[in-house]
Design an enzyme around this catalytic site. Structure first.
Site, PDB file in Angstrom:
ATOM      1  N   TYR A   1      29.780  13.142  50.438  1.00 49.57           N
ATOM      2  CA  TYR A   1      30.362  13.288  49.458  1.00 49.57           C
ATOM      3  C   TYR A   1      29.473  13.186  48.025  1.00 49.57           C
ATOM      4  O   TYR A   1      29.370  13.435  47.089  1.00 49.57           O
ATOM      5  CB  TYR A   1      31.742  12.407  48.863  1.00 49.57           C
ATOM      6  CG  TYR A   1      32.429  13.398  47.504  1.00 49.57           C
ATOM      7  CD1 TYR A   1      32.375  14.489  47.134  1.00 49.57           C
ATOM      8  CD2 TYR A   1      32.652  11.464  46.951  1.00 49.57           C
ATOM      9  CE1 TYR A   1      32.889  14.401  46.124  1.00 49.57           C
ATOM     10  CE2 TYR A   1      33.263  12.083  45.781  1.00 49.57           C
ATOM     11  CZ  TYR A   1      33.188  13.126  45.034  1.00 49.57           C
ATOM     12  OH  TYR A   1      33.794  13.707  44.099  1.00 49.57           O
TER      13      TYR A   1
ATOM     14  N   SER B   1      31.461  13.239  39.062  1.00 48.56           N
ATOM     15  CA  SER B   1      31.817  11.294  39.347  1.00 48.56           C
ATOM     16  C   SER B   1      31.229  10.677  39.328  1.00 48.56           C
ATOM     17  O   SER B   1      29.747  10.916  39.318  1.00 48.56           O
ATOM     18  CB  SER B   1      32.486  12.058  41.364  1.00 48.56           C
ATOM     19  OG  SER B   1      32.156  10.510  41.621  1.00 48.56           O
TER      20      SER B   1
END
Length: 235
Positions: free
Chosen positions: A150, A137
């Site tokens: 995260y 990501s």
């Protein structure tokens, strides 16, 4: 350019979103796709389209990861490409995160990547070739409020892949890290396909095309890192 015809590719997190789009595109290019997910029903539907192999497995379980590699080798005799796509996430204030949620996110995003690579690398070393693609990501490169857990998992996953890239390059093995920005998927229990997301997010097919691009690079070329954003997303 590397021809993907008859190349054997494992795709984790293949039942939905990015993983599904990657599996479908690789199959369209003639690859033999091994689709991996915890969702048996969605895998069965996908395999009807890819005509490949589906394996129900939890990538955070070491025996499951080893089983995926063993079944791939048993069915196809070799492995050419490993696409580590399985990922989960949630967002909250740090003090409101349960430790179990930390474990869930790190088990899939970091441990899952570690275990799948650990199981695949010995085979790649034996063949003196192979390609690992980790789909992480853009938050592996930035931080934001409510993204502590995260984001930490993605920084860790990025470090794992970056170190592995240097470790296996002498053995003829490529490692590529892809950093998507906002993508319209089921991520974080959202429902894809909203009019707003269609304007502001990447499609899973965009990431699949990026995977195809790095896998099709000539043998003498390795794309170490590739970042993609929707044009509307500030960076």
């Amino acid at each position: 350019m590397t021809d993907l015809t008859d190349q054997v590719a494992i795709v984790t997190g293949a039942s939905r979103g990015i993983g599904r789009a990657v599996a479908l595109l690789l199959a369209l290019q003639g690859a033999k796709v091994v689709a991996v997910s915890r969702s048996e029903a969605e895998l069965a539907e996908l395999t009807c389209k890819t005509k490949g192999l589906s394996i129900v497995a939890d990538v955070s379980d070491e025996l499951d990861a080893q089983h995926v590699i063993a079944e791939t080798l048993r069915n196809f005799g070799r492995l050419d490409m490993l696409i580590c796509n399985a990922g989960v996430g949630s967002f909250n204030q740090l003090e409101d995160f349960a430790s179990a949620e930390w474990d869930r996110i790190f088990d899939t995003n970091v441990k899952g990547t570690f275990l799948m690579c650990k199981a695949a690398v010995p085979h790649f070393k034996e063949r003196k070739k192979g390609h690992i693609v980790g789909i992480t990501s853009d938050v592996a490169k930035r931080t934001f409020p409510h993204g502590t857990v995260y984001g930490a998992s993605k920084f860790a996953q990025d470090a794992l892949l970056a170190s592995l890239r240097k470790e296996v390059r002498p053995h003829g093995i490529k490692v590529t890290t892809i950093y998507p920005g906002l993508v319209d998927t089921h991520f974080n229990d959202t429902t894809p396909g909203s009019p707003e997301a269609e304007k502001t997010h990447l499609r899973p097919s965009d990431i699949a095309q990026a995977v195809r691009y790095v896998l099709e690079a000539p043998a003498h070329v390795v794309v170490d890192e590739l970042m993609l954003h929707p044009f509307t997303q500030e960076w």
